[in-house]
Scaffold this active site. Structure first.
Site, short mmCIF file in Angstrom:
data_model
loop_
_atom_site.label_atom_id
_atom_site.label_comp_id
_atom_site.label_asym_id
_atom_site.label_seq_id
_atom_site.Cartn_x
_atom_site.Cartn_y
_atom_site.Cartn_z
N GLU A 15 61.31 -7.19 36.94
CA GLU A 15 61.10 -8.61 37.19
C GLU A 15 62.46 -9.31 37.22
O GLU A 15 63.41 -8.89 36.59
CB GLU A 15 60.23 -9.19 36.07
CG GLU A 15 59.87 -10.65 36.26
CD GLU A 15 59.01 -11.19 35.13
OE1 GLU A 15 58.30 -12.18 35.34
OE2 GLU A 15 59.04 -10.61 34.01
N LYS A 69 53.51 -13.82 41.21
CA LYS A 69 52.96 -13.66 39.86
C LYS A 69 51.87 -14.70 39.59
O LYS A 69 52.09 -15.90 39.74
CB LYS A 69 54.10 -13.78 38.84
CG LYS A 69 53.72 -13.52 37.40
CD LYS A 69 54.96 -13.62 36.52
CE LYS A 69 54.68 -13.31 35.07
NZ LYS A 69 55.92 -13.42 34.25
N CYS A 106 54.72 -8.38 34.90
CA CYS A 106 54.93 -8.72 33.49
C CYS A 106 53.69 -9.25 32.79
O CYS A 106 52.78 -8.51 32.45
CB CYS A 106 56.13 -9.67 33.36
SG CYS A 106 56.87 -9.70 31.70
#
Length: 276
Positions: free
Chosen positions: A40, A114, A155
């Site tokens: 990330e 995300k 994540c």
């Protein structure tokens, strides 16, 4: 297929980060990797909105993405640019935290923004408000490649099992979870969460991670947990990157996906229920 995970300690200087990661891609190619994955925010780790405004670019102008596309084409490899921060032109000025799967001709096969924002207070001294700087995505993404069907996540998404289950039921054989995981939660949660997502879905999980202390021009450093992991569809940890930058290379036998799902066909056992 052979996968390589690049574990990085990115700073808030995109040019310096690119100078670090490109030789690591060369190393992974030399080790025979077919799919090379970075963590990330590969391009910039920063807690400063002013710094992000100064150095981040829109997708069409981003030098990290351009360099990764060129490297993928030059080496004829698939690259997962785990994510980069990008300017979006949104009215509120928030950025995108976007993952890219790049094909061996340099084409962008898939983009994923995300979905779940890391808005937490881990302790009195460790607080994150990702949604203040980044706007969430709202579309899950499955990429079909000659190597495998790959589901993209980032994540904090790892804490939301339904996202990964949906990707697996759509056909994913590999789930990618590039991360800059908190050192406050990492020791307790990082590995068990990744193992759970692998076991629940019968997928390989590839989780390239940021590690160590990230330098910053304004002195506001932060740290990441590290421990890039490769987890098998049966939940076995096949590789652990530890706490230092480096290249982790692992061979994946995708027949193990079918084998795990044949033994435990939980993806076909959903039942409707009411309540609570």
């Amino acid at each position: 297929m052979r996968a390589a995970l690049l574990q990085l300690t990115s700073s808030d200087d995109p040019a310096a980060n690119l100078d670090t990661v490109l030789p690591m891609i060369e190393q992974a190619v030399g080790e025979g990797a077919d799919l090379i994955c970075t963590p990330e925010v590969t391009n910039c780790v920063s807690a400063s909105r002013a710094r992000q405004i100064a150095v981040l670019k829109p997708e069409a102008e981003d030098p990290t993405l351009a360099a990764f596309r060129e490297a993928a084409a030059r080496h004829g490899r698939h690259l997962l640019l785990g994510s980069i921060g990008l300017k979006t032109g949104d009215a509120d000025g928030r950025f995108a935290n976007r993952s890219f799967l790049i094909g061996p001709t340099g084409d962008i096969i898939a983009r994923y923004d995300k979905i779940h924002m890391f808005d937490v207070q881990v302790s009195e001294t460790e607080t994150y408000r990702e949604s203040a700087g980044y706007r969430p995505g709202n579309v899950s993404v499955l990429a079909e490649t000659p190597l495998a069907k790959i589901g993209l996540t980032i994540c904090y998404d790892v804490r939301f099992p339904h996202l990964h289950r949906g990707l697996a039921k759509a056909g994913a054989q590999i789930l990618t979870v590039p991360a800059a995981f908190s050192p406050g939660t990492g020791p307790a949660h990082w590995q068990p969460l990744l193992q759970a997502r692998a076991i629940e879905t019968g997928c390989f999980v590839l989780a390239p991670a940021q590690c160590g202390t990230h330098s910053a021009t304004d002195g506001r450093t932060r740290s990441s947990h590290g421990h890039s992991l490769v987890v098998s569809p049966w939940g076995e940890v096949l590789a652990d990157g530890g706490t230092a930058p480096g290249v982790i290379t692992v061979d994946l036998d995708l027949s193990h996906v079918d084998d795990a799902r044949r033994k435990i066909p939980a993806l076909t056992h959903d039942r409707p229920f009411e309540g609570p």
